[in-house]
Design a protein around this motif. Sequence first.
Motif, short mmCIF file in Angstrom:
data_model
loop_
_atom_site.label_atom_id
_atom_site.label_comp_id
_atom_site.label_asym_id
_atom_site.label_seq_id
_atom_site.Cartn_x
_atom_site.Cartn_y
_atom_site.Cartn_z
N ALA A 35 16.72 -79.74 -27.94
CA ALA A 35 16.12 -78.48 -29.31
C ALA A 35 15.14 -77.99 -30.31
N ALA A 36 13.85 -78.28 -29.73
CA ALA A 36 12.23 -77.72 -30.11
C ALA A 36 12.55 -76.83 -29.50
N ASN A 37 13.22 -76.10 -28.39
CA ASN A 37 12.98 -75.12 -27.52
C ASN A 37 14.35 -74.13 -27.49
N MET A 38 15.33 -73.96 -27.72
CA MET A 38 16.99 -73.89 -27.91
C MET A 38 16.68 -72.21 -28.71
N ARG A 39 16.11 -72.46 -30.23
CA ARG A 39 15.72 -71.32 -30.04
C ARG A 39 15.47 -70.15 -29.99
N TYR A 40 14.45 -70.75 -29.49
CA TYR A 40 12.95 -69.41 -29.21
C TYR A 40 13.14 -69.22 -28.17
N MET A 41 13.81 -69.74 -26.40
CA MET A 41 14.22 -69.75 -25.41
C MET A 41 15.39 -68.74 -25.51
N PHE A 42 16.16 -69.20 -26.23
CA PHE A 42 17.50 -67.84 -26.82
C PHE A 42 17.18 -66.98 -27.85
N GLY A 43 16.30 -66.56 -28.10
CA GLY A 43 15.54 -65.32 -28.61
C GLY A 43 16.43 -65.27 -30.18
N GLY A 44 16.76 -66.53 -30.89
CA GLY A 44 16.89 -66.74 -31.86
C GLY A 44 18.05 -66.70 -32.14
N THR A 45 18.73 -66.36 -31.58
CA THR A 45 20.32 -66.23 -31.26
C THR A 45 21.28 -67.87 -32.01
N TYR A 54 19.93 -60.97 -23.01
CA TYR A 54 20.44 -61.67 -23.80
C TYR A 54 19.19 -62.48 -25.05
N ASN A 55 18.38 -62.70 -24.49
CA ASN A 55 17.40 -63.61 -25.17
C ASN A 55 16.33 -63.23 -25.73
N LYS A 56 15.75 -61.66 -25.06
CA LYS A 56 14.59 -60.78 -25.74
C LYS A 56 13.56 -61.12 -24.92
N GLY A 57 13.78 -61.45 -23.70
CA GLY A 57 13.37 -61.73 -22.27
C GLY A 57 12.30 -63.24 -22.74
N PRO A 79 8.79 -56.75 -24.11
CA PRO A 79 8.78 -56.84 -25.52
C PRO A 79 7.46 -57.04 -25.95
N ARG A 80 6.86 -56.83 -26.73
CA ARG A 80 5.97 -56.56 -26.88
C ARG A 80 5.50 -58.07 -27.35
N PRO A 81 3.95 -57.91 -26.57
CA PRO A 81 3.84 -59.03 -26.96
C PRO A 81 3.72 -59.89 -27.55
N GLU A 82 3.13 -59.96 -29.19
CA GLU A 82 3.27 -60.54 -30.25
C GLU A 82 5.20 -61.10 -30.48
N SER A 83 6.11 -60.22 -30.11
CA SER A 83 6.75 -60.88 -30.02
C SER A 83 6.92 -62.44 -29.73
N ALA A 84 6.24 -62.42 -28.71
CA ALA A 84 6.19 -64.44 -28.22
C ALA A 84 6.01 -65.54 -29.23
#
Lengths: 324, 318
Positions: A98-108, B90-93, B306-311
Motif C-alpha cells: 500500500a505505502a509503495n504502490m503509488r510511488y513505484m508505479f509513478g503516480g498512476t 511506464y512508471n517514470k523510472g 528522470p529529473r533527479p528531484e522527481s524522486a
Amino acid sequence: MSRMSYSKALGTAIAEEMRRDENVLCIGLDLAYYGGAFGVTRGLAEEFGTDRIMNMPISEAGYTGLAVGAAATGLRPVVELQFGDWVTIASDQLVNQAANMRYMFGGTLSIPMVMRLPCGGGGSAGAQHSHMFESWFSFVAGLKVAAPSTPADAKGLLKTAIRDNNPVIFFEHRQCYQLQGEVPDDPEYLIPFGKADIKREGKDITIVTYSYMVHMALEAAKILEKDGISAEIIDLRTIKPLDTDTIINSVKKTNRVLCLQETWLTCSVASEVAAIISEQAFDYLDAPVKRFGSPDCPVPFAPVLENYVLPNTDKIVRAVKEMF
Amino acid sequence: MDLKLRIKMFRDMYTIRVFEEKVRVLAMQNKLPGFFHLYVGEEAIAVGVCSALNKDDYITSTHRGHGHLIAKGGDINKAMAELYGKATGYNKGKGGSMHIAAPELGILGTNGIVGGGIPIATGAALSAKYKKDGRVAVAFFGDGASNQGTFHEAINIGAAFNLPVIYVCENNLYGVSTRQTTVRKVEDIAVRAQAYGIPGVIVDGTDPDEVYKVAKEAVDRARRGEGPTLIECKTYKHHTHFVGDTDSYMNKEELEAWKKKDPIAVYPKRLIEEGIIDEDGINQIKKEVEEAIEKAIEFSENSPDPRPESALEDVYAD
C-alpha cells in the motif's frame, strides 16, 4: 452537537461517509451485527447490508491485501483489525504494497484505504492486545498516521481519513472508546490532517502528546496548576503529517517541553518531536527536552505490573516537576 | 479457436522471448541498472491466460513479470524504457523491472514480494463484483508463492465470497535454487484447490492453446459469478533465477528435456502443420517483432533520464 461516545462517533463517521460515497465499505472481523470488537460498526449492517459491512475470515494479511486491491481499483475500504497488535500479520500489505504502490508505479494509481487499529494498554489485556505501533508506521513514507483522543476528533479525523486518497493508519485507543463528548452533527465536519489541537493553553511548559495520553496530560495539568505550573497540552491528532509549527510556536512561548506518549520511547514519536524541537527551537529552551513514555518492556498482565509500566497522571506530574 | 487469435498468441510469445533475450544481453553489458528475472520458457502461460481476458480485466504479476505486462497489451517502448530507468518508462523510472504497473490495461503491478499480489488481485475482483462491472482479475504467481500465507488467505476469501478471480500458478519447479518438492509434500499445487472448495486444474504451461482453453473456462466461470479457479501451469525457466546468477543448481538434462517443449519452437510448427500460417508468415512476424524490440531499445536509449528531484514526487496522492 450531540453527546456521544468515541466509539459512536467513529461509527457515525463511517455511516455518514458510506451514505455519501457508495464506494466506501468496511472489511474486518465480526463487523456485521456484532459490530466489531468495540462496537464501532454496530447497526451499520442493518442499514448498508453485508455487501458493504463485510465479515472476514481471521486472515489479517488476506483481507488487508484484499483492501489494497480494492482501493487500487476504485473502492474506499475501511479495514478494522480486532486488535491493532495484529497489524504485524498484515504489515507486508501495508508497508511493501500500500505505502509503495503509488510511488513505484509513478503516480498512476492511488490506494485510498483506512486501517483502523484498536490499540493501547490498560485492563490487563497482556502483551498481545495492548501495544501501539504508531511509531513504526509513522516511519514509513507513503502512509499517513492519525491517533484521535476525543469523540469529536475521532469523527472529524476518520471522515478525513476515508476521503483521503492515501493509505491511512488510524489508531483508536481502547481506553477512549467509552469516553463521552460533544460531537458536531455536520456531515461535512472534517478535521484536516497535520493540524494539531491545543487542548489546553498554558505558559510554563508544553506537553506534546496524542491519543489517550492527552487525557492523562489534561488531568496532570489540573494538578500542576495547583502547584503553580501552567501546562499547555498539544494534541498532535495526526503524527504523519506532523504539525511542526504548532509545536515550535508553543515551545517558543513556554520554553519547556515534555514529549509524552504511552508506548516505548526508543525510536518513537516522542523522540522525533524532541529532535525537531532541538533543531528548530533550541535557543528557546530553558531546560533540556524531556521524553516520557513506557520503558522498553512489553505490556505486562498483572495490574500492579501494568500500572508500573504505563504512564499515568501521577507519573506525568512527577516528570514535569523534575523539569523545574 | 479463432485463427487470428492463435497467430497473435505466437506473436505475443515471440515478443516476450525477444524482449527477454535482449534484456539479458543488455543487463550483462551493464546497460540496464538493477537485476532481472526472465520469463524465457514460460511465455505460453501469460499469453494463453491474457488471450482469454478483456483489456479492462485486472492482473497482478510477479518478480518474473515482463511477460505478463506484454501479454496484457503493454507497450514495449514504455516497458523497456522503465527497465532503463528512463522518464518515458511506464512508471517514470520509479519502479523498474519488479514494480511496473499500467492501470489503464488493468495491470496492477509486477511485485517484488513473493505472494504479495494474490490478495491484491482478490481485492480487484471484489471491486468488480461490488461494482457489477463484469471484470475479472487474474493473480499470476509462482510455485514458491503457493507456500506463502497470502496464497491460503486470499484464495479462501476469493472462494468464500465467490469473487471473479483466477489464480494462475506458474510452477517452474524451482524457487531460486530449491526444488520445490523438497520443501512441499504434494507434487501438484492444483490439489490445494480442494481445500478451498474451488476447481483446481493442471495444464501444460508450454502449450498456449491448452492454457488458453483452461483460462477461458475459468474466466467464463468467474464472469458467471461462480467464483475462482486455481490453474497450475507446469513450466520451466530456461535461464537462471536472475540474470547473472550462478547456474550451478540447474539440472542440464532436465532443462534440455523442457527445451524440447519450448513454445517458441513448437507452436509455430503446429500452426504451419495445421495450415494456419506458412513459414514465410512466421518469418515475417519474427522480423516485425525483432524490429519492434530494436526500436524499443532505441527509444529507451534516446529517452531522457528522470529529473533527479522527481524522486520526491508521487509519494502521496492529493
